[in-house]
Design an enzyme around this catalytic site. Sequence first.
Site, PDB file in Angstrom:
ATOM      1  N   GLU A   1       2.522 -12.753   7.835  1.00 30.67           N
ATOM      2  CA  GLU A   1       1.289 -12.966   8.610  1.00 30.67           C
ATOM      3  C   GLU A   1       1.172 -14.383   9.158  1.00 30.67           C
ATOM      4  O   GLU A   1       0.582 -14.602  10.221  1.00 30.67           O
ATOM      5  CB  GLU A   1       0.069 -12.616   7.753  1.00 30.67           C
ATOM      6  CG  GLU A   1      -0.137 -11.122   7.510  1.00 30.67           C
ATOM      7  CD  GLU A   1       0.826 -10.519   6.498  1.00 30.67           C
ATOM      8  OE1 GLU A   1       1.564 -11.280   5.827  1.00 30.67           O
ATOM      9  OE2 GLU A   1       0.866  -9.279   6.389  1.00 30.67           O
TER      10      GLU A   1
ATOM     11  N   HIS B   1      -7.050  -2.274   0.262  1.00 31.15           N
ATOM     12  CA  HIS B   1      -7.198  -1.686   1.596  1.00 31.15           C
ATOM     13  C   HIS B   1      -8.671  -1.528   1.934  1.00 31.15           C
ATOM     14  O   HIS B   1      -9.030  -0.720   2.781  1.00 31.15           O
ATOM     15  CB  HIS B   1      -6.487  -0.324   1.677  1.00 31.15           C
ATOM     16  CG  HIS B   1      -5.012  -0.435   1.475  1.00 31.15           C
ATOM     17  ND1 HIS B   1      -4.434  -0.415   0.226  1.00 31.15           N
ATOM     18  CD2 HIS B   1      -4.004  -0.604   2.351  1.00 31.15           C
ATOM     19  CE1 HIS B   1      -3.125  -0.559   0.342  1.00 31.15           C
ATOM     20  NE2 HIS B   1      -2.829  -0.682   1.622  1.00 31.15           N
TER      21      HIS B   1
END
Length: 728
Positions: free
Chosen positions: A458, A528
Amino acid sequence: MARQSGSGVQENKKTAAKVADSALTREQLVEVYRLMYLSRRTDDREIVLKRQQKIFFQISCAGHEALLVAAGMALKPGYDWFFPYYRDRAICLTLGNTVEEQLLQAVGAADDTASGGRQMPSHWSSRKLNIVSPSSSTATQCLHAVGCAEAGRFFTKHPEAAKKHDGDYREFKDVKFHGDEVVYVSIGEGSTSQGEFWESLNTASNGKLPVLYVVEDNGYAISTPVEVNTPGGNISRLVANFPNFHFAEIDGTDPIASYKAMVEAVAYCRSGKGPALVHGHVIRPYSHSLSDDERLYRSVEELDADAAKDPISRMQMWLLREGILDADAINKLERQADEEVQRAADRAVMATLPAVASITKHVYSEDLSSQDARFDTEPQPTADATERTMADLINCCLKDEMRRDERVVVFGEDVADATRDGALRAGKIKGKGGVFKLTAGLQAEFGSDRCWNSPLAEANITGRAIGMAMRGMKPVVEIQFFDYIWPAMHQMRNELSLVRWRSNGDFSCPLVMRVPIGGYLTGGSIYHSQSGESIFTHTPGVRVVMPSNALDALGLLRTAIRCDDPVLFLEHKRLYRETFGRAAYPGPDYCIPFGKAKIVRSGKDLTVLTYGAVVPRALQAAQKLHREAGVDVELIDLRSLTPYDWEAIAESVKKTNRVIVAHEDMLSWGYGAEIAARIGDELFHDLDAPVRRVAAMDTFVAYQPLLEDAILPQPEDLYRAMAELAAF
Ligand SMILES: Cc1ncc(C[n+]2csc(CCOP(=O)(O)OP(=O)(O)O)c2C)c(N)n1
């Protein structure tokens, strides 16, 4: 002076002389010495100024001068691009930065051309010379350099994209590119421990990018010696297997060996063969900074050994020995340099200091506000009135903008249709287009240099995007799940949000980070389901928006892409395919300005301020409360979290005199705390009841649905809070 390091350093005057004869003229050799000496004397002057408390920090280039002057002479200022770190005084002087400019930064003057008094000394920046404003963070710049090189390549391939365009951020971006520019990035050997260094090598290598890495190895990272940061003690050995690289390991205290290595490395990069890494062994004679005393952790013997290699005295002796300069000429050159430094220091200490009123300038774009009226448009219905989901309209918007603006590129993890695109082109496979399919079809329509898969990293995604945006591209990158934004956090907090402010408006990186966020997934669990928007609204310089329905998602995303600020675009994944909030496609120019809330339900008894997936839940609760108890709730969807619509909030609270701030994220230190505090502060006399908050429990989201339901705010929680507050 030439030496071969690694395998037993050896003096070899003859070879050096030959190299000198073939590579540098006598005038150039004198200039090398002048620049090295000038750099050292500027450091010495800063040290005096610091002791006199006229400047507030000092970090030196001492010991690195030869390597850096050589690099500067091998590259082209204003043509190549430069991402130097704090030791790089000498390369900046070589490129054309002046001593006075450097000392103006040291005193924090208004006329500090690098930052207007915002950055510490040695944080070089010059738009004219293509020296890009750095942070103090070690290694983040490596990814910017990679993105910068990718931008050069992109504009060379898409020259039309470089043209200015009215109506969006492009109006304010002068794109420069040459097609064979080299991107210089430097780093200390200790900082090569940072993941961002390795993440950058990955892409520089894979993309055969023209990035020249210079590792300035002075053997120490503050007090930590090289073997702690580099297994085996030699970075050249560790990087040696990266494909497509040109490598050189040299004595960086030898300007002639350094120049030769730099010329070869630059030629390799410029020819398009790939990146290069020059590992220069240097010394650090002046401690890490003036706040450090290296005698606490280095022996006298070690310091003496370093001193014997001092590049300034060795170069001076060499010039004398070779008969290039005699003692008088050396004295004259040094006296002139001393006078130059003295004059610059005299001017710097008298310089005007920055006005306090200048502080807020360049936090955000001064050219084009994300709240600008040009982003306030009406939907233009098209022949196709089909109601589309948020996922559909985000995908439509990406396609519209990629058609309209060739600078828009999309990359991230799994966002492409298929990296191995033969089967895609042959129509044998459909393609993936993102784990949520929001980017489906972009690679197929726009090609692999407009939409591609990044490595699973990322910081790589974010740092490269920053480098591209600094050059005028518009990356719209995806972080696969908000839960995994944290590896990008360093780039977001210390780079993305700060480039414009720290460079006093000279550089900026308006880009969009699209991030699926949130829970209510039934089984999404800890990793999540995270929220956490207030962590980013707490960072000046970045805009944060979070739509609750399809039309807003499209309109806000278009503004995010066209505006001139970095935007964190939070997409609630539970809303991607909801029945709630579907809308017909509103045309290719529909935009919503940031900072404008939407009244979802107007009412007179009580205000609920919220956003994201709590909007439909609060609406359900408000409708029920109206049916059952006649309480008339005004529901406001903030949509845009920074900036937010204070006027709409104040107007509603003045009407209803009761307010709840509701959000999915945890209660404590959450987004609602700030809004509630401001209402208490500025609207106290309009309140008939305390400001209430409804939010998640102060924990993470559990997997078992029973637990998830209890942790996240539900319509029943909102209903209860509304009923209680109405009755207060
Ligand atoms: C990400 C980050 N961590 C820690 C620091 C504090 N810090 C500043 S310089 C430095 C040492 C860097 O050593 P090296 O990369 O070898 O470069 P040198 O200063 O020796 O040239 C450290 C730990 C920082 N600036 N950034």
